[in-house]
Design an enzyme around this catalytic site. Structure first.
Site, PDB file in Angstrom:
ATOM      1  N   HIS A  17      10.800  15.543  27.068  1.00  8.68           N
ATOM      2  CA  HIS A  17       9.733  16.370  27.634  1.00  8.68           C
ATOM      3  C   HIS A  17      10.310  17.369  28.645  1.00  8.68           C
ATOM      4  O   HIS A  17       9.942  18.541  28.662  1.00  8.68           O
ATOM      5  CB  HIS A  17       8.694  15.494  28.352  1.00  8.68           C
ATOM      6  CG  HIS A  17       7.926  14.570  27.450  1.00  8.68           C
ATOM      7  ND1 HIS A  17       7.787  13.224  27.698  1.00  8.68           N
ATOM      8  CD2 HIS A  17       7.249  14.807  26.294  1.00  8.68           C
ATOM      9  CE1 HIS A  17       7.043  12.672  26.753  1.00  8.68           C
ATOM     10  NE2 HIS A  17       6.713  13.599  25.881  1.00  8.68           N
ATOM     11  N   LYS A  41     -14.413   8.103  32.643  1.00  4.49           N
ATOM     12  CA  LYS A  41     -13.850   6.955  33.364  1.00  4.49           C
ATOM     13  C   LYS A  41     -13.125   7.454  34.599  1.00  4.49           C
ATOM     14  O   LYS A  41     -12.586   8.565  34.583  1.00  4.49           O
ATOM     15  CB  LYS A  41     -12.814   6.243  32.484  1.00  4.49           C
ATOM     16  CG  LYS A  41     -13.400   5.465  31.339  1.00  4.49           C
ATOM     17  CD  LYS A  41     -12.285   4.660  30.694  1.00  4.49           C
ATOM     18  CE  LYS A  41     -12.703   4.087  29.354  1.00  4.49           C
ATOM     19  NZ  LYS A  41     -11.550   3.648  28.580  1.00  4.49           N
ATOM     20  N   ARG A  90       9.708  17.358  17.003  1.00  3.28           N
ATOM     21  CA  ARG A  90      10.956  16.622  16.784  1.00  3.28           C
ATOM     22  C   ARG A  90      11.326  16.482  15.325  1.00  3.28           C
ATOM     23  O   ARG A  90      12.491  16.394  14.965  1.00  3.28           O
ATOM     24  CB  ARG A  90      10.833  15.196  17.366  1.00  3.28           C
ATOM     25  CG  ARG A  90      10.876  15.135  18.856  1.00  3.28           C
ATOM     26  CD  ARG A  90      10.354  13.831  19.371  1.00  3.28           C
ATOM     27  NE  ARG A  90       8.918  13.726  19.107  1.00  3.28           N
ATOM     28  CZ  ARG A  90       8.136  12.807  19.625  1.00  3.28           C
ATOM     29  NH1 ARG A  90       8.632  11.887  20.403  1.00  3.28           N
ATOM     30  NH2 ARG A  90       6.849  12.800  19.348  1.00  3.28           N
ATOM     31  N   SER A 127       8.047   8.521  23.899  1.00  2.00           N
ATOM     32  CA  SER A 127       7.531   7.672  24.974  1.00  2.00           C
ATOM     33  C   SER A 127       7.294   6.255  24.458  1.00  2.00           C
ATOM     34  O   SER A 127       7.576   5.280  25.158  1.00  2.00           O
ATOM     35  CB  SER A 127       6.218   8.238  25.514  1.00  2.00           C
ATOM     36  OG  SER A 127       6.428   9.506  26.063  1.00  2.00           O
TER      37      SER A 127
HETATM   38  P1  ADP Z   1       0.805  13.298  22.824  1.00  2.00           P
HETATM   39  O1  ADP Z   1       0.206  12.090  23.436  1.00  2.00           O
HETATM   40  O2  ADP Z   1      -0.068  14.524  22.918  1.00  2.00           O
HETATM   41  O3  ADP Z   1       1.427  13.134  21.476  1.00  2.00           O
HETATM   42  P2  ADP Z   1       3.379  13.119  24.157  1.00  2.00           P
HETATM   43  O4  ADP Z   1       3.357  12.816  25.602  1.00  2.00           O
HETATM   44  O5  ADP Z   1       3.860  12.060  23.245  1.00  2.00           O
HETATM   45  O6  ADP Z   1       1.949  13.662  23.816  1.00  2.00           O
HETATM   46  O7  ADP Z   1       4.220  14.436  23.887  1.00  2.00           O
HETATM   47  C1  ADP Z   1       3.843  15.691  24.432  1.00  2.00           C
HETATM   48  C2  ADP Z   1       4.558  16.791  23.665  1.00  2.00           C
HETATM   49  O8  ADP Z   1       5.957  16.640  23.812  1.00  2.00           O
HETATM   50  C3  ADP Z   1       4.304  16.785  22.150  1.00  2.00           C
HETATM   51  O9  ADP Z   1       4.280  18.116  21.706  1.00  2.00           O
HETATM   52  C4  ADP Z   1       5.507  16.066  21.602  1.00  2.00           C
HETATM   53  O10 ADP Z   1       5.768  16.444  20.269  1.00  2.00           O
HETATM   54  C5  ADP Z   1       6.584  16.570  22.548  1.00  2.00           C
HETATM   55  N1  ADP Z   1       7.714  15.662  22.644  1.00  2.00           N
HETATM   56  C6  ADP Z   1       7.691  14.340  22.857  1.00  2.00           C
HETATM   57  N2  ADP Z   1       8.938  13.838  22.894  1.00  2.00           N
HETATM   58  C7  ADP Z   1       9.768  14.890  22.684  1.00  2.00           C
HETATM   59  C8  ADP Z   1      11.193  15.017  22.572  1.00  2.00           C
HETATM   60  N3  ADP Z   1      11.998  13.954  22.669  1.00  2.00           N
HETATM   61  N4  ADP Z   1      11.702  16.246  22.350  1.00  2.00           N
HETATM   62  C9  ADP Z   1      10.874  17.305  22.220  1.00  2.00           C
HETATM   63  N5  ADP Z   1       9.528  17.260  22.298  1.00  2.00           N
HETATM   64  C10 ADP Z   1       8.980  16.052  22.535  1.00  2.00           C
END
Ligand code: ADP
Length: 145
Positions: A17, A41, A90, A127
């Protein structure tokens, strides 16, 4: 001033991120990292902690803000003056999912999404994977900024 919002759950905010935010700052002047929440909530302690953690990561960078929002991402984007939604991609699974979201945001709600392809070294970091490793007692500090 070109603003983008970078919406997500960020549970937790990973080095993947962070990389998207840093690269996004080469395109946008201001990025609002935005965590959606259920407006019906109260905001829980875990969300407050998540926001504080992300704020700390970018505390020396005035171009980055962290916020939560209830409701539609596109409406929140408009309310902060964003010209685009920033998202990371990704792999093909992300692409399929993101494409549908981006279509709705553009065709129904009128806002473009800018995608950055993940750097190869971050492409397998999610995550949920970090949470899973953590739940088995693995040290995940290398994956967190
Ligand atoms: P969501 O709950 O909306 O899927 P995330 O917190 O999982 O959100 O991810 C937010 C954004 O970051 C999304 O666009 C996701 O594809 C991107 N993202 C998550 N992990 C990575 C990573 N390792 N590299 C690049 N982008 C990522």
């Amino acid at each position: 001033m070109r603003t983008a919002i970078f919406p997500g759950s960020f549970n937790p905010f990973t080095i993947g991120h962070k990389s998207i935010v840093e690269r996004g700052l080469k395109i946008f002047d201001r990025i609002v990292i935005a965590i959606g929440h259920n407006g019906n909530k109260p905001i829980g302690d875990d969300l407050v902690k998540r926001i504080e953690t992300i704020r700390k990561i970018f505390e020396s960078n005035y171009a980055v803000e962290v916020a939560t929002y209830p409701g539609l991402t596109a409406e929140y984007a408009r309310s902060v003056g964003a010209c685009a939604i920033l998202r990371g991609v990704r792999n093909i699974t992300d692409f399929e999912y993101e494409r549908n979201l981006a279509d709705v945001n553009k065709n129904i709600l009128g806002i473009d999404t800018v995608f950055l392809l993940s750097l190869p070294q971050y492409a397998c970091i999610s995550s949920s994977m970090v949470r899973e490793l953590e739940s088995f007692g693995h040290d995940v500090s290398d994956l967190l900024p």
